[in-house]
Design an enzyme around this catalytic site. Structure first.
Site, PDB file in Angstrom:
ATOM      1  N   TRP A  92       0.827  -1.207   0.000  1.00 47.60           N
ATOM      2  CA  TRP A  92       0.000   0.000   0.000  1.00 47.60           C
ATOM      3  C   TRP A  92       0.860   1.256   0.000  1.00 47.60           C
ATOM      4  O   TRP A  92       0.628   2.185  -0.782  1.00 47.60           O
ATOM      5  CB  TRP A  92      -0.943  -0.042   1.191  1.00 47.60           C
ATOM      6  CG  TRP A  92      -1.941   1.069   1.299  1.00 47.60           C
ATOM      7  CD1 TRP A  92      -2.277   1.752   2.439  1.00 47.60           C
ATOM      8  CD2 TRP A  92      -2.783   1.618   0.268  1.00 47.60           C
ATOM      9  NE1 TRP A  92      -3.252   2.691   2.175  1.00 47.60           N
ATOM     10  CE2 TRP A  92      -3.581   2.624   0.850  1.00 47.60           C
ATOM     11  CE3 TRP A  92      -2.922   1.355  -1.089  1.00 47.60           C
ATOM     12  CZ2 TRP A  92      -4.505   3.379   0.123  1.00 47.60           C
ATOM     13  CZ3 TRP A  92      -3.847   2.104  -1.821  1.00 47.60           C
ATOM     14  CH2 TRP A  92      -4.630   3.095  -1.211  1.00 47.60           C
TER      15      TRP A  92
ATOM     16  N   LYS B 111      -4.788   1.975   8.425  1.00 44.16           N
ATOM     17  CA  LYS B 111      -6.146   1.685   8.896  1.00 44.16           C
ATOM     18  C   LYS B 111      -6.062   0.826  10.154  1.00 44.16           C
ATOM     19  O   LYS B 111      -5.336  -0.157  10.195  1.00 44.16           O
ATOM     20  CB  LYS B 111      -6.947   0.950   7.816  1.00 44.16           C
ATOM     21  CG  LYS B 111      -7.169   1.772   6.550  1.00 44.16           C
ATOM     22  CD  LYS B 111      -7.845   0.959   5.456  1.00 44.16           C
ATOM     23  CE  LYS B 111      -8.024   1.785   4.191  1.00 44.16           C
ATOM     24  NZ  LYS B 111      -8.623   1.000   3.082  1.00 44.16           N
TER      25      LYS B 111
ATOM     26  N   SER C 224      -9.532   0.368  -2.124  1.00 39.17           N
ATOM     27  CA  SER C 224      -8.357   0.466  -3.003  1.00 39.17           C
ATOM     28  C   SER C 224      -7.379  -0.663  -2.719  1.00 39.17           C
ATOM     29  O   SER C 224      -6.752  -0.674  -1.663  1.00 39.17           O
ATOM     30  CB  SER C 224      -7.661   1.815  -2.798  1.00 39.17           C
ATOM     31  OG  SER C 224      -7.558   2.123  -1.420  1.00 39.17           O
TER      32      SER C 224
ATOM     33  N   LYS D  70     -14.068  -2.565   8.893  1.00 38.30           N
ATOM     34  CA  LYS D  70     -14.330  -3.416   7.716  1.00 38.30           C
ATOM     35  C   LYS D  70     -13.310  -4.541   7.613  1.00 38.30           C
ATOM     36  O   LYS D  70     -13.609  -5.601   7.054  1.00 38.30           O
ATOM     37  CB  LYS D  70     -14.378  -2.576   6.445  1.00 38.30           C
ATOM     38  CG  LYS D  70     -13.113  -1.803   6.114  1.00 38.30           C
ATOM     39  CD  LYS D  70     -12.119  -2.586   5.258  1.00 38.30           C
ATOM     40  CE  LYS D  70     -10.819  -1.828   5.101  1.00 38.30           C
ATOM     41  NZ  LYS D  70      -9.811  -2.582   4.326  1.00 38.30           N
TER      42      LYS D  70
END
Length: 332
Positions: A13, A108, A138, A191
């Site tokens: 990422w 996150k 993403s 999530k």
């Protein structure tokens, strides 16, 4: 608007975002906390360990080793570490960051020791430094390959959010802005837990009816916790929550979903973690969300069920039976 950007965290990422910034025309330096990883990136001019599809870095992107000594060169610092390393990274920045510099977070999760939001950690340690969060649906590989992607930039300072929006956006990468930094973080973190839940259900071949129910009821749980923490209701039907939830629960590019899939197929937790062979944020986030929900008296049946599977060795089939035979109630 050409800027000099330091990226801390050289996983898939962080590297994908570094590539995006370089494609956007900025000068970018990326650092891994592992010295041998930095050496590999410097030697080969790529990050084949995490993004093998990218043969070579573009000319504007290079690895850097001693970033602290060169901090004066940068306009902004992008933090893309796992959540477990976020606090220590901010503490390191405290020792050298300059007043005119600002921070963007692409991490996150919650703080592992206090279960605080990551923005709260940053604001506590660096109270005068501008802070924004980049989040949304993403996958790193798709962004690195310049496939169309849309995300959200969240900051309490809307002008700073717009600055970051301009920093990243081009014809392949569209950033929206919001001042609801709480809602954006809660959606992006929780999530990952629900992606594990969805993976377990897929591994046990529960079907698409169950998958749809998990996403829908999972969204309701995220919203309940987020509202209790001070988020705005509208945020949860946007990219940072619903968008990210749909993506992460539905595709095996998600490490969290793959981890759950292996558990559903009968692997132990350690076997599943070994098989994924990368950070599974949802595994750690499950504990934080469980404790936050208990602290704030928020009912989150799917999250609690996943926590019990991960940390109390509960049998998924028993858990499903319990969930399906709970007291009947109105949907809302």
């Amino acid at each position: 608007m050409q800027k000099n950007i330091l990226v801390l965290g050289a996983g898939a990422w962080g590297t994908a975002l570094a590539l995006q910034l370089a494609y956007r025309g900025h000068n970018v330096r990326i650092n891994s906390w592992k010295a041998e990883h930095n050496e590999q990136m410097l030697k080969d001019n790529n990050n084949h360990k995490y993004l093998p599809s990218i043969e070579k870095f573009p000319s504007r992107l290079k690895a850097i080793q001693d970033w602290q000594a060169n901090i004066i060169e940068f306009d902004s610092i992008l933090v893309a570490t796992p959540s477990s390393g976020f606090k220590n990274t901010i503490l390191e920045l405290k020792e050298c960051i300059l007043p005119q510099q600002n921070i963007i977070s692409a991490t996150k999760g919650f703080c592992h020791d206090s279960y605080a939001l990551l923005s709260e950690i940053a604001e506590d340690i660096l109270p005068t430094t501008k802070f924004a969060l980049l989040t949304g649906p993403s996958f790193a590989k798709e962004l690195a390959n310049q496939l169309p992607t849309a995300v959200v930039v969240a900051s309490k300072d809307i002008n700073y959010a717009r600055y970051v929006q301009e920093l990243f956006s081009n014809e392949n990468f569209r950033c929206y802005t919001t001042t609801d930094i709480i809602g954006a973080q809660v959606g992006g973190a929780v999530k990952n837990v629900l992606a594990i839940t969805a993976g377990i259900a897929a591994g046990m071949e529960f079907g698409v009816n169950a998958h749809a129910a998990l996403i829908t009821r999972g969204l309701a749980e995220i919203k309940k916790l987020g509202l209790k923490l001070g988020a705005n209701s509208e945020t949860f039907i946007g990219l940072s929550c619903l968008g990210d939830l749909l993506l992460t629960c539905s595709d095996n590019q998600s490490r969290n979903r793959r981890f759950g899939l292996y558990l559903g197929q009968g692997m132990t937790i350690q076997q599943a973690l070994k098989e994924v062979n990368n950070v599974v944020e949802g595994y750690f986030t499950a504990k934080a969300v469980y404790n936050l929900a208990k602290k704030h008296n928020v009912e989150m049946p799917l999250v609690f069920a996943t926590y019990r599977i991960l940390y109390e060795a509960a049998d998924p089939r028993d858990i499903v039976k319990e969930l399906m035979t709970r007291q009947l109630k109105n949907e809302n």
